[in-house]
Design a protein around this motif. Structure first.
Motif, PDB file in Angstrom:
ATOM      1  N   ILE A  58       0.836  -1.207   0.000  1.00 59.44           N
ATOM      2  CA  ILE A  58       0.000   0.000   0.000  1.00 59.44           C
ATOM      3  C   ILE A  58       0.867   1.251   0.000  1.00 59.44           C
ATOM      4  CG2 ILE A  58      -1.575   1.378   1.422  1.00 59.44           C
ATOM      5  CD1 ILE A  58      -2.890  -1.284   2.268  1.00 59.44           C
ATOM      6  N   ASN A  59       1.921   1.258   0.801  1.00 60.91           N
ATOM      7  CA  ASN A  59       2.826   2.411   0.863  1.00 60.91           C
ATOM      8  C   ASN A  59       3.508   2.663  -0.488  1.00 60.91           C
ATOM      9  OD1 ASN A  59       2.220   2.784   3.555  1.00 60.91           O
ATOM     10  ND2 ASN A  59       3.999   1.646   4.301  1.00 60.91           N
ATOM     11  N   ILE A  60       3.761   1.599  -1.239  1.00 60.88           N
ATOM     12  CA  ILE A  60       4.421   1.730  -2.540  1.00 60.88           C
ATOM     13  C   ILE A  60       3.448   2.223  -3.616  1.00 60.88           C
ATOM     14  CG2 ILE A  60       5.552   0.452  -4.415  1.00 60.88           C
ATOM     15  CD1 ILE A  60       6.709  -1.401  -2.268  1.00 60.88           C
ATOM     16  N   ILE A  61       2.226   1.701  -3.604  1.00 64.32           N
ATOM     17  CA  ILE A  61       1.278   1.941  -4.701  1.00 64.32           C
ATOM     18  C   ILE A  61       0.464   3.215  -4.530  1.00 64.32           C
ATOM     19  CG2 ILE A  61      -0.878   1.082  -5.715  1.00 64.32           C
ATOM     20  CD1 ILE A  61       0.237  -1.700  -5.608  1.00 64.32           C
ATOM     21  N   CYS A  62      -0.086   3.437  -3.360  1.00 66.17           N
ATOM     22  CA  CYS A  62      -1.075   4.512  -3.183  1.00 66.17           C
ATOM     23  C   CYS A  62      -0.433   5.892  -3.113  1.00 66.17           C
ATOM     24  CB  CYS A  62      -1.901   4.253  -1.928  1.00 66.17           C
ATOM     25  SG  CYS A  62      -2.876   2.740  -2.019  1.00 66.17           S
ATOM     26  N   ASN A  63      -1.074   6.851  -3.801  1.00 64.90           N
ATOM     27  CA  ASN A  63      -0.634   8.251  -3.786  1.00 64.90           C
ATOM     28  C   ASN A  63      -1.816   9.139  -4.153  1.00 64.90           C
ATOM     29  OD1 ASN A  63      -0.610   8.767  -6.821  1.00 64.90           O
ATOM     30  ND2 ASN A  63       0.784   7.009  -6.671  1.00 64.90           N
ATOM     31  N   ASN A  64      -1.588  10.440  -4.180  1.00 69.33           N
ATOM     32  CA  ASN A  64      -2.655  11.406  -4.472  1.00 69.33           C
ATOM     33  C   ASN A  64      -2.503  12.058  -5.837  1.00 69.33           C
ATOM     34  OD1 ASN A  64      -3.970  11.097  -1.928  1.00 69.33           O
ATOM     35  ND2 ASN A  64      -2.381  12.377  -0.979  1.00 69.33           N
ATOM     36  N   ASN A  65      -1.753  11.425  -6.730  1.00 66.71           N
ATOM     37  CA  ASN A  65      -1.561  11.971  -8.076  1.00 66.71           C
ATOM     38  C   ASN A  65      -2.891  11.959  -8.830  1.00 66.71           C
ATOM     39  OD1 ASN A  65      -1.028  11.611 -11.088  1.00 66.71           O
ATOM     40  ND2 ASN A  65       0.977  12.254 -10.332  1.00 66.71           N
ATOM     41  N   PRO A  66      -3.350  13.145  -9.316  1.00 62.72           N
ATOM     42  CA  PRO A  66      -4.661  13.224  -9.997  1.00 62.72           C
ATOM     43  C   PRO A  66      -4.756  12.312 -11.217  1.00 62.72           C
ATOM     44  CG  PRO A  66      -3.852  15.411  -9.443  1.00 62.72           C
ATOM     45  CD  PRO A  66      -2.724  14.470  -9.173  1.00 62.72           C
ATOM     46  N   ALA A  67      -3.680  12.210 -11.996  1.00 61.73           N
ATOM     47  CA  ALA A  67      -3.700  11.365 -13.192  1.00 61.73           C
ATOM     48  C   ALA A  67      -3.833   9.890 -12.800  1.00 61.73           C
ATOM     49  CB  ALA A  67      -2.433  11.572 -14.006  1.00 61.73           C
ATOM     50  N   ALA A  68      -3.123   9.500 -11.750  1.00 64.56           N
ATOM     51  CA  ALA A  68      -3.193   8.110 -11.277  1.00 64.56           C
ATOM     52  C   ALA A  68      -4.581   7.797 -10.741  1.00 64.56           C
ATOM     53  CB  ALA A  68      -2.140   7.866 -10.208  1.00 64.56           C
ATOM     54  N   ILE A  69      -5.174   8.752 -10.024  1.00 68.34           N
ATOM     55  CA  ILE A  69      -6.523   8.573  -9.486  1.00 68.34           C
ATOM     56  C   ILE A  69      -7.533   8.417 -10.619  1.00 68.34           C
ATOM     57  CG2 ILE A  69      -8.393   9.685  -8.207  1.00 68.34           C
ATOM     58  CD1 ILE A  69      -6.250  10.959  -6.425  1.00 68.34           C
ATOM     59  N   LYS A  70      -7.417   9.254 -11.643  1.00 70.03           N
ATOM     60  CA  LYS A  70      -8.327   9.183 -12.791  1.00 70.03           C
ATOM     61  C   LYS A  70      -8.212   7.841 -13.496  1.00 70.03           C
ATOM     62  CE  LYS A  70     -11.164  10.698 -15.945  1.00 70.03           C
ATOM     63  NZ  LYS A  70     -12.614  10.888 -15.647  1.00 70.03           N
ATOM     64  N   PHE A  71      -6.981   7.381 -13.701  1.00 66.76           N
ATOM     65  CA  PHE A  71      -6.773   6.090 -14.363  1.00 66.76           C
ATOM     66  C   PHE A  71      -7.342   4.956 -13.530  1.00 66.76           C
ATOM     67  CE2 PHE A  71      -4.223   2.204 -14.540  1.00 66.76           C
ATOM     68  CZ  PHE A  71      -4.429   1.837 -15.873  1.00 66.76           C
ATOM     69  N   ALA A  72      -7.028   4.959 -12.238  1.00 63.11           N
ATOM     70  CA  ALA A  72      -7.434   3.847 -11.364  1.00 63.11           C
ATOM     71  C   ALA A  72      -8.947   3.762 -11.223  1.00 63.11           C
ATOM     72  CB  ALA A  72      -6.779   3.999  -9.995  1.00 63.11           C
ATOM     73  N   THR A  73      -9.605   4.903 -11.079  1.00 59.24           N
ATOM     74  CA  THR A  73     -11.058   4.899 -10.888  1.00 59.24           C
ATOM     75  C   THR A  73     -11.802   4.560 -12.179  1.00 59.24           C
ATOM     76  OG1 THR A  73     -11.079   7.311 -11.233  1.00 59.24           O
ATOM     77  CG2 THR A  73     -11.027   6.518  -8.956  1.00 59.24           C
ATOM     78  N   THR A  74     -11.156   4.754 -13.330  1.00 64.33           N
ATOM     79  CA  THR A  74     -11.787   4.433 -14.618  1.00 64.33           C
ATOM     80  C   THR A  74     -11.478   3.005 -15.055  1.00 64.33           C
ATOM     81  OG1 THR A  74     -11.610   6.753 -15.313  1.00 64.33           O
ATOM     82  CG2 THR A  74     -11.980   5.109 -17.045  1.00 64.33           C
ATOM     83  N   PHE A  75     -10.195   2.633 -15.018  1.00 67.31           N
ATOM     84  CA  PHE A  75      -9.770   1.325 -15.526  1.00 67.31           C
ATOM     85  C   PHE A  75     -10.328   0.183 -14.699  1.00 67.31           C
ATOM     86  CE2 PHE A  75      -6.928  -2.166 -16.552  1.00 67.31           C
ATOM     87  CZ  PHE A  75      -6.715  -1.995 -17.912  1.00 67.31           C
ATOM     88  N   THR A  76     -10.564   0.429 -13.413  1.00 62.81           N
ATOM     89  CA  THR A  76     -11.057  -0.628 -12.523  1.00 62.81           C
ATOM     90  C   THR A  76     -12.402  -1.175 -12.973  1.00 62.81           C
ATOM     91  OG1 THR A  76     -11.223  -1.216 -10.179  1.00 62.81           O
ATOM     92  CG2 THR A  76     -12.346   0.809 -10.874  1.00 62.81           C
ATOM     93  N   ASN A  77     -13.168  -0.351 -13.728  1.00 64.77           N
ATOM     94  CA  ASN A  77     -14.486  -0.784 -14.194  1.00 64.77           C
ATOM     95  C   ASN A  77     -14.416  -1.976 -15.144  1.00 64.77           C
ATOM     96  OD1 ASN A  77     -15.966   1.231 -12.784  1.00 64.77           O
ATOM     97  ND2 ASN A  77     -15.386   2.736 -14.337  1.00 64.77           N
ATOM     98  N   LEU A  78     -13.264  -2.173 -15.785  1.00 63.19           N
ATOM     99  CA  LEU A  78     -13.115  -3.309 -16.703  1.00 63.19           C
ATOM    100  C   LEU A  78     -13.161  -4.648 -15.965  1.00 63.19           C
ATOM    101  CD1 LEU A  78     -10.316  -2.020 -19.129  1.00 63.19           C
ATOM    102  CD2 LEU A  78     -12.777  -2.164 -19.548  1.00 63.19           C
ATOM    103  N   GLY A  79     -12.941  -4.595 -14.652  1.00 64.59           N
ATOM    104  CA  GLY A  79     -12.979  -5.823 -13.864  1.00 64.59           C
ATOM    105  C   GLY A  79     -14.284  -6.024 -13.111  1.00 64.59           C
ATOM    106  N   ASN A  80     -15.254  -5.117 -13.307  1.00 65.71           N
ATOM    107  CA  ASN A  80     -16.546  -5.258 -12.633  1.00 65.71           C
ATOM    108  C   ASN A  80     -17.206  -6.583 -13.006  1.00 65.71           C
ATOM    109  OD1 ASN A  80     -16.209  -2.786 -11.466  1.00 65.71           O
ATOM    110  ND2 ASN A  80     -17.660  -1.703 -12.786  1.00 65.71           N
ATOM    111  N   THR A  81     -17.939  -7.150 -12.079  1.00 65.82           N
ATOM    112  CA  THR A  81     -18.570  -8.452 -12.302  1.00 65.82           C
ATOM    113  C   THR A  81     -19.442  -8.460 -13.550  1.00 65.82           C
ATOM    114  OG1 THR A  81     -18.578  -8.895  -9.920  1.00 65.82           O
ATOM    115  CG2 THR A  81     -20.065 -10.209 -11.288  1.00 65.82           C
ATOM    116  N   ASN A  82     -20.259  -7.413 -13.709  1.00 59.14           N
ATOM    117  CA  ASN A  82     -21.153  -7.348 -14.864  1.00 59.14           C
ATOM    118  C   ASN A  82     -20.378  -7.272 -16.171  1.00 59.14           C
ATOM    119  OD1 ASN A  82     -23.395  -7.428 -13.198  1.00 59.14           O
ATOM    120  ND2 ASN A  82     -23.629  -5.195 -13.127  1.00 59.14           N
ATOM    121  N   VAL A  83     -19.286  -6.503 -16.169  1.00 60.84           N
ATOM    122  CA  VAL A  83     -18.474  -6.361 -17.377  1.00 60.84           C
ATOM    123  C   VAL A  83     -17.810  -7.686 -17.728  1.00 60.84           C
ATOM    124  CG1 VAL A  83     -16.478  -5.193 -18.408  1.00 60.84           C
ATOM    125  CG2 VAL A  83     -18.067  -3.908 -16.966  1.00 60.84           C
ATOM    126  N   ILE A  84     -17.225  -8.341 -16.728  1.00 61.46           N
ATOM    127  CA  ILE A  84     -16.579  -9.639 -16.943  1.00 61.46           C
ATOM    128  C   ILE A  84     -17.599 -10.662 -17.441  1.00 61.46           C
ATOM    129  CG2 ILE A  84     -15.499 -11.604 -15.781  1.00 61.46           C
ATOM    130  CD1 ILE A  84     -13.531  -9.396 -16.208  1.00 61.46           C
TER     131      ILE A  84
END
Length: 220
Positions: free
Chosen positions: A44-70
């Motif tokens: 967690i200490n290595i991965i997590c940060n407050n970078n806006p670009a990283a937050i945008k990517f993570a909150t968007t890309f994660t949807n590809l793994g949603n149960t309904n999408v899969i």
């Protein structure tokens, strides 16, 4: 005889190894082992940060793994395989996905691990271990890797596609940690479970279809 033993080792042994590794990991998580706690905090200490670009990517890309999408992606893949008359591969895909996700639901409720208490960046419900996104994506994209290896003849295209398929579950797992909805150990557990069921499914595909098909081709 030796060839039969060798082919069983090539399929059943790896599946058994991953299944044992997954069981051991699940026991460590369920018992709240100190190693798991240290592992989670370090990652967690290595991965997590407050970078806006990283937050945008993570909150968007994660949807590809949603149960309904899969689930939709799996249904489409099964339909395409059936339409191409690759019925054994269609059964392999559907059976492996159903088994992996069904077992995941059982284990989630058996271990009943709560999600991280920090603020979640995306909506998440239910128990934490294993990560359903990780199980679903590892299994589905693992299936795509197997199908690519078996059905695509061009070596360059095969290599590129396998690399692309492998990147998806890794990135989805990363987003689940980054979004604070899963512990890193949840993601690792999900990957181990997904790969174990993938290898089990491939063992059935190999021994009940590919091996017989190869024998028939040798006869003719």
């Amino acid at each position: 005889m030796n060839k039969t033993i060798q082919t069983k080792r090539d399929t059943i042994v790896p599946a058994t190894i991953f299944l044992i590794a997954y069981a051991a990991w699940a026991i460590l998580v369920a018992s709240e082992n100190q190693f798991i706690q240290k592992f989670d905090q370090t990652v967690i200490n290595i991965i997590c940060n407050n970078n806006p670009a990283a937050i945008k990517f993570a909150t968007t890309f994660t949807n590809l793994g949603n149960t309904n999408v899969i689930m939709v992606e799996t249904i489409i893949l099964v339909i395409v395989l059936a339409f191409c008359r690759k019925f054994a591969y269609a059964f392999f895909t559907a059976g492996t996905m159903i088994a992996a996700n069904g077992y995941n639901w059982i284990i989630k409720h058996a271990i009943a691990r709560h999600r991280p208490l920090t603020q979640h960046l995306v909506a998440a419900h239910g128990y934490s271990f294993p990560s359903g996104h990780s199980v679903g994506s590892a299994t589905l994209f693992g299936i795509l890797i197997v199908l690519t290896i078996l059905l695509i003849k061009n070596k360059a295209i095969k290599t590129v596609l396998c690399i692309i398929w492998a990147c998806f579950p890794i990135l989805i797992g990363y987003t689940r940690i980054f979004n604070h909805v899963h512990y890193p150990s949840d993601v690792v557990g999900g990957f181990l479970e997904g790969i174990a069921f993938l290898l089990i499914g491939y063992s059935f595909l190999y021994h009940y279809y590919l091996e017989n098909q190869r024998a028939q081709n040798n006869i003719y």
